[in-house]
Design a protein around this motif. Structure first.
Motif, mmCIF file in Angstrom:
data_model
loop_
_atom_site.group_PDB
_atom_site.id
_atom_site.type_symbol
_atom_site.label_atom_id
_atom_site.label_comp_id
_atom_site.label_asym_id
_atom_site.label_seq_id
_atom_site.Cartn_x
_atom_site.Cartn_y
_atom_site.Cartn_z
ATOM 1 N N ALA A 149 0.817 -1.218 0.000
ATOM 2 C CA ALA A 149 0.000 0.000 0.000
ATOM 3 C C ALA A 149 0.851 1.267 0.000
ATOM 4 C CB ALA A 149 -0.929 0.004 1.210
ATOM 5 N N GLY A 150 2.164 1.124 0.232
ATOM 6 C CA GLY A 150 3.050 2.279 0.227
ATOM 7 C C GLY A 150 3.051 3.071 1.527
ATOM 8 N N ILE A 151 2.623 2.445 2.626
ATOM 9 C CA ILE A 151 2.649 3.133 3.922
ATOM 10 C C ILE A 151 4.117 3.360 4.284
ATOM 11 C CG2 ILE A 151 2.065 2.977 6.375
ATOM 12 C CD1 ILE A 151 -0.324 1.187 5.498
ATOM 13 N N PRO A 152 4.524 4.622 4.501
ATOM 14 C CA PRO A 152 5.944 4.932 4.662
ATOM 15 C C PRO A 152 6.635 4.242 5.840
ATOM 16 C CG PRO A 152 4.683 6.948 4.304
ATOM 17 C CD PRO A 152 3.698 5.836 4.483
ATOM 18 N N LEU A 153 5.937 4.103 6.981
ATOM 19 C CA LEU A 153 6.576 3.539 8.174
ATOM 20 C C LEU A 153 5.680 2.502 8.833
ATOM 21 C CD1 LEU A 153 7.924 6.843 9.766
ATOM 22 C CD2 LEU A 153 9.292 5.091 8.598
ATOM 23 N N TYR A 154 6.310 1.417 9.275
ATOM 24 C CA TYR A 154 5.625 0.353 10.010
ATOM 25 C C TYR A 154 6.448 0.050 11.249
ATOM 26 C CZ TYR A 154 4.074 -4.399 11.208
ATOM 27 O OH TYR A 154 3.628 -5.503 11.878
ATOM 28 N N LEU A 155 5.848 0.218 12.425
ATOM 29 C CA LEU A 155 6.518 -0.098 13.684
ATOM 30 C C LEU A 155 5.920 -1.375 14.241
ATOM 31 C CD1 LEU A 155 8.504 0.659 15.968
ATOM 32 C CD2 LEU A 155 6.613 1.953 17.022
ATOM 33 N N LEU A 156 6.760 -2.389 14.385
ATOM 34 C CA LEU A 156 6.350 -3.679 14.946
ATOM 35 C C LEU A 156 6.928 -3.787 16.350
ATOM 36 C CD1 LEU A 156 5.145 -6.547 14.776
ATOM 37 C CD2 LEU A 156 7.324 -7.277 13.777
ATOM 38 N N VAL A 157 6.049 -3.812 17.336
ATOM 39 C CA VAL A 157 6.464 -4.019 18.722
ATOM 40 C C VAL A 157 6.153 -5.479 19.017
ATOM 41 C CG1 VAL A 157 6.167 -3.304 21.113
ATOM 42 C CG2 VAL A 157 5.951 -1.615 19.268
ATOM 43 N N ASP A 158 7.207 -6.298 19.025
ATOM 44 C CA ASP A 158 7.053 -7.753 19.092
ATOM 45 C C ASP A 158 7.364 -8.258 20.498
ATOM 46 O OD1 ASP A 158 6.855 -10.451 18.635
ATOM 47 O OD2 ASP A 158 8.046 -10.406 16.784
ATOM 48 N N ARG A 159 6.324 -8.324 21.303
ATOM 49 C CA ARG A 159 6.474 -8.800 22.680
ATOM 50 C C ARG A 159 6.854 -10.267 22.739
ATOM 51 N NH1 ARG A 159 0.995 -8.504 24.200
ATOM 52 N NH2 ARG A 159 1.572 -9.161 26.298
ATOM 53 N N TRP A 160 6.618 -10.997 21.664
ATOM 54 C CA TRP A 160 6.820 -12.447 21.665
ATOM 55 C C TRP A 160 7.942 -12.868 20.724
ATOM 56 C CZ3 TRP A 160 4.326 -14.193 25.664
ATOM 57 C CH2 TRP A 160 3.204 -13.502 26.101
ATOM 58 N N ALA A 161 8.853 -11.956 20.385
ATOM 59 C CA ALA A 161 9.978 -12.303 19.503
ATOM 60 C C ALA A 161 10.789 -13.430 20.130
ATOM 61 C CB ALA A 161 10.860 -11.078 19.259
ATOM 62 N N PRO A 162 11.275 -14.365 19.309
ATOM 63 C CA PRO A 162 12.004 -15.528 19.838
ATOM 64 C C PRO A 162 13.190 -15.177 20.749
ATOM 65 C CG PRO A 162 11.492 -15.842 17.527
ATOM 66 C CD PRO A 162 11.089 -14.441 17.864
ATOM 67 N N GLY A 163 13.913 -14.095 20.473
ATOM 68 C CA GLY A 163 15.071 -13.732 21.294
ATOM 69 C C GLY A 163 14.746 -12.766 22.409
ATOM 70 N N GLY A 164 13.469 -12.501 22.657
ATOM 71 C CA GLY A 164 13.042 -11.529 23.659
ATOM 72 C C GLY A 164 12.354 -10.370 22.985
ATOM 73 N N PRO A 165 11.628 -9.574 23.735
ATOM 74 C CA PRO A 165 10.830 -8.485 23.166
ATOM 75 C C PRO A 165 11.676 -7.486 22.379
ATOM 76 C CG PRO A 165 10.242 -8.848 25.468
ATOM 77 C CD PRO A 165 11.457 -9.671 25.201
ATOM 78 N N THR A 166 11.156 -7.097 21.195
ATOM 79 C CA THR A 166 11.859 -6.164 20.313
ATOM 80 C C THR A 166 10.895 -5.124 19.748
ATOM 81 O OG1 THR A 166 11.478 -7.528 18.352
ATOM 82 C CG2 THR A 166 13.535 -7.928 19.565
ATOM 83 N N ALA A 167 11.472 -4.052 19.247
ATOM 84 C CA ALA A 167 10.729 -3.065 18.462
ATOM 85 C C ALA A 167 11.505 -2.869 17.171
ATOM 86 C CB ALA A 167 10.592 -1.749 19.216
ATOM 87 N N THR A 168 10.825 -2.996 16.044
ATOM 88 C CA THR A 168 11.472 -2.870 14.740
ATOM 89 C C THR A 168 10.724 -1.833 13.920
ATOM 90 O OG1 THR A 168 12.100 -5.203 14.818
ATOM 91 C CG2 THR A 168 12.254 -4.104 12.685
ATOM 92 N N LEU A 169 11.465 -0.854 13.429
ATOM 93 C CA LEU A 169 10.892 0.161 12.557
ATOM 94 C C LEU A 169 11.259 -0.181 11.127
ATOM 95 C CD1 LEU A 169 9.359 2.844 12.219
ATOM 96 C CD2 LEU A 169 11.594 3.982 12.315
ATOM 97 N N TYR A 170 10.229 -0.320 10.293
ATOM 98 C CA TYR A 170 10.402 -0.607 8.875
ATOM 99 C C TYR A 170 10.076 0.649 8.072
ATOM 100 C CZ TYR A 170 10.177 -5.516 10.305
ATOM 101 O OH TYR A 170 10.410 -6.724 10.907
ATOM 102 N N GLY A 171 10.750 0.819 6.933
ATOM 103 C CA GLY A 171 10.484 1.950 6.064
ATOM 104 C C GLY A 171 10.877 1.637 4.640
#
Length: 194
Positions: free
Chosen positions: A135-157
């Motif tokens: 859809a071309g959304i400029p930014l996606y922030l994924l707050v992954d409380r259940w990430a395999p290596g522990g909770p993470t926040a990932t900003l995509y662009g």
């Protein structure tokens, strides 16, 4: 719950699927989305999930223009990916004359935020970012409380096709910076961990 699917080559089938999604009576409190042509229902997010979304929302209000909104239950349509998605947060200009009362085109969004739940983290990690990038959304922030290596926040662009580039990935406790038009540093140290 039975799944209703639609083939990718028919606009009429997409319209019928959206109409069904809009008109059906779904279980109260559930989050009902169309993900890759399949209607899915998930339970309401847990308390800690909502705390994270609320903290991000509070920070975003300090930097967005008056004519923008931050929405927690707004569906965004990505017909090319057969998606009617409800991110945990959508930041978008408020349309003066919306095309629909039930959703907006995903292309209007400037930022979407997903906070994973244990039961559907896969959608937030794979299906939804592909739709948001398409859809071309400029930014996606994924707050992954259940990430395999522990909770993470990932900003995509920088969406290209159905793929984003990772701009920044941090463990809870480290800051993540949202670029302009936000110009905001989010402190993930205050995010609750399960």
């Amino acid at each position: 719950m039975s799944a209703l699917t639609v083939s990718q080559d028919s606009d009429q089938n997409w319209d019928d699927l959206v109409r069904y999604w809009e008109e059906m009576e779904w279980p109260e409190g559930s989050k009902v989305e169309i993900i890759e042509g399949i209607i899915t229902a998930s339970p309401a997010p847990a308390f800690r999930h909502n705390v994270i979304a609320a903290r991000i929302q509070r920070r975003l209000y300090s930097v967005i223009p008056e004519e923008w909104g931050i929405f927690q239950t707004l569906a965004i349509a990505v017909p090319s990916r057969l998606g009617m998605l409800i991110p945990d947060l959508v930041v978008a200009p408020v349309p003066e004359q919306p095309e629909s009362d039930s959703h907006i085109p995903a292309a209007l969004a400037e930022l979407v935020v997903e906070v994973t739940s244990k039961s559907n983290a896969g959608h937030d990690r794979v299906s939804k970012p592909a739709a948001y990038a398409t859809a071309g959304i400029p930014l996606y922030l994924l707050v992954d409380r259940w990430a395999p290596g522990g909770p993470t926040a990932t900003l995509y662009g920088e969406p290209k096709g159905d793929v984003y580039r990772v701009r920044k990935a941090v463990k809870f406790g480290d800051p993540v910076e949202l670029p302009e038009p936000f110009g905001l540093t989010l402190d993930t140290g205050g995010f609750p961990v399960d």
